[in-house]
Design a protein around this motif. Structure first.
Motif, short mmCIF file in Angstrom:
data_model
loop_
_atom_site.label_atom_id
_atom_site.label_comp_id
_atom_site.label_asym_id
_atom_site.label_seq_id
_atom_site.Cartn_x
_atom_site.Cartn_y
_atom_site.Cartn_z
N TYR A 140 36.50 28.48 22.66
CA TYR A 140 35.61 29.99 23.94
C TYR A 140 37.32 29.99 24.81
N ASP A 141 38.35 30.56 25.51
CA ASP A 141 39.34 30.70 26.25
C ASP A 141 38.12 32.50 27.10
N PHE A 142 37.88 31.94 28.53
CA PHE A 142 37.36 33.10 29.11
C PHE A 142 38.25 33.15 30.28
N ARG A 143 37.72 34.67 30.34
CA ARG A 143 38.77 35.82 31.33
C ARG A 143 39.05 34.98 32.97
N THR A 144 37.71 34.40 32.50
CA THR A 144 38.40 33.40 34.60
C THR A 144 37.69 32.09 34.73
N ASN A 145 38.95 30.94 35.20
CA ASN A 145 38.24 29.92 34.89
C ASN A 145 37.46 29.71 36.56
N PRO A 146 35.97 29.17 36.00
CA PRO A 146 34.42 29.05 37.01
C PRO A 146 34.19 27.82 37.74
N ARG A 147 35.81 27.32 37.79
CA ARG A 147 35.49 25.70 38.14
C ARG A 147 35.09 25.86 38.84
N ALA A 148 35.90 26.74 40.65
CA ALA A 148 35.26 26.73 41.59
C ALA A 148 34.53 27.00 41.75
N ALA A 149 33.85 27.47 41.15
CA ALA A 149 31.85 27.55 41.02
C ALA A 149 30.70 27.45 40.28
N VAL A 150 31.24 26.43 40.02
CA VAL A 150 30.36 25.50 39.07
C VAL A 150 30.45 24.31 39.59
#
Length: 215
Positions: A140-150
């Motif tokens: 899966y690709d995601f609409r935003t990269n979650p790295r900053a919040a996870v």
């Protein structure tokens, strides 16, 4: 004592053929007592008897307004939440859910072999895995990269398969805290065969245990 789960598999968009295999895996992987439902009314009642709620390959809008309110209150008060695969294709119309999960699905290439890079071997979802995990999935690709919040546990190596769209930094599995609750998400789990794979079964077990604060 077994960890009691509410496993929810309602779909109003694409439906994965692997859902029965996923439910069976959670029933048989060991340590879980599973209540499985596709009835949105089940999310409208008290959830505090469950250690975690699991959205297993849900899709589309699957909750009532009352269910949304109940689920949010449950997690904020310390309940666990786990999302598997197309749980990221769920509740697009509810902003809180996007925050809860960490990111929303955008697109995927063909189902194919690839490699996941394990970034965190301290987490129970990934501590049993090799540094490079060969797997077959939709990546899966995601609409935003979650790295900053996870807390990213594993990421996709886009050089190992065709059609990746996020680039060099492509989180695939992560966890986070929401209020007093814990959230785990894995993008893997498209095909029924995944739920027969011992490493993937242990991955699910560890991630859900963590969300349930049981591991």
């Amino acid at each position: 004592m077994p960890v009691r789960l509410l496993v929810y598999t309602r779909t109003t968009a694409y439906r994965h053929d692997s859902i029965p295999a996923g439910v069976e895996a959670l029933r048989t992987v060991g340590g879980f007592e599973v209540d499985h439902t596709e009835d949105p009314r089940a999310l409208e009642g008290p959830l505090d008897g469950y250690a975690a709620v699991v959205f297993l390959s849900t899709s589309g809008e699957v909750l009532t307004p009352a269910g949304r309110e109940r689920l949010a209150a449950y997690v904020e008060a310390g309940g666990g939440f786990a999302g598997v695969h197309s749980a990221a294709c769920t509740e697009y119309d509810w902003p809180y859910y996007g925050e809860l999960l960490g990111a929303r699905f955008d697109r995927h290439p063909d189902h194919q072999p690839g490699k996941a890079i394990v970034e965190d071997h301290e987490h129970p979802a990934t501590r049993h895995l090799p540094a490079v995990w060969d797997f077959v999935d939709e990546w899966y690709d995601f609409r935003t990269n979650p790295r900053a919040a996870v807390r990213v546990l594993a990421s996709a190596d886009e050089s190992s398969y065709d059609g990746g769209g996020m680039g060099a930094d492509h989180p695939l599995v992560w966890c986070r805290e929401q209020g007093a609750g814990r959230v785990f998400y894995t993008a893997l789990g498209h095909a029924a065969e995944a739920y027969e794979d011992p490493d993937f079964r242990a991955h699910l077990r560890g991630g859900i245990d963590w969300a349930a604060n049981a591991g």
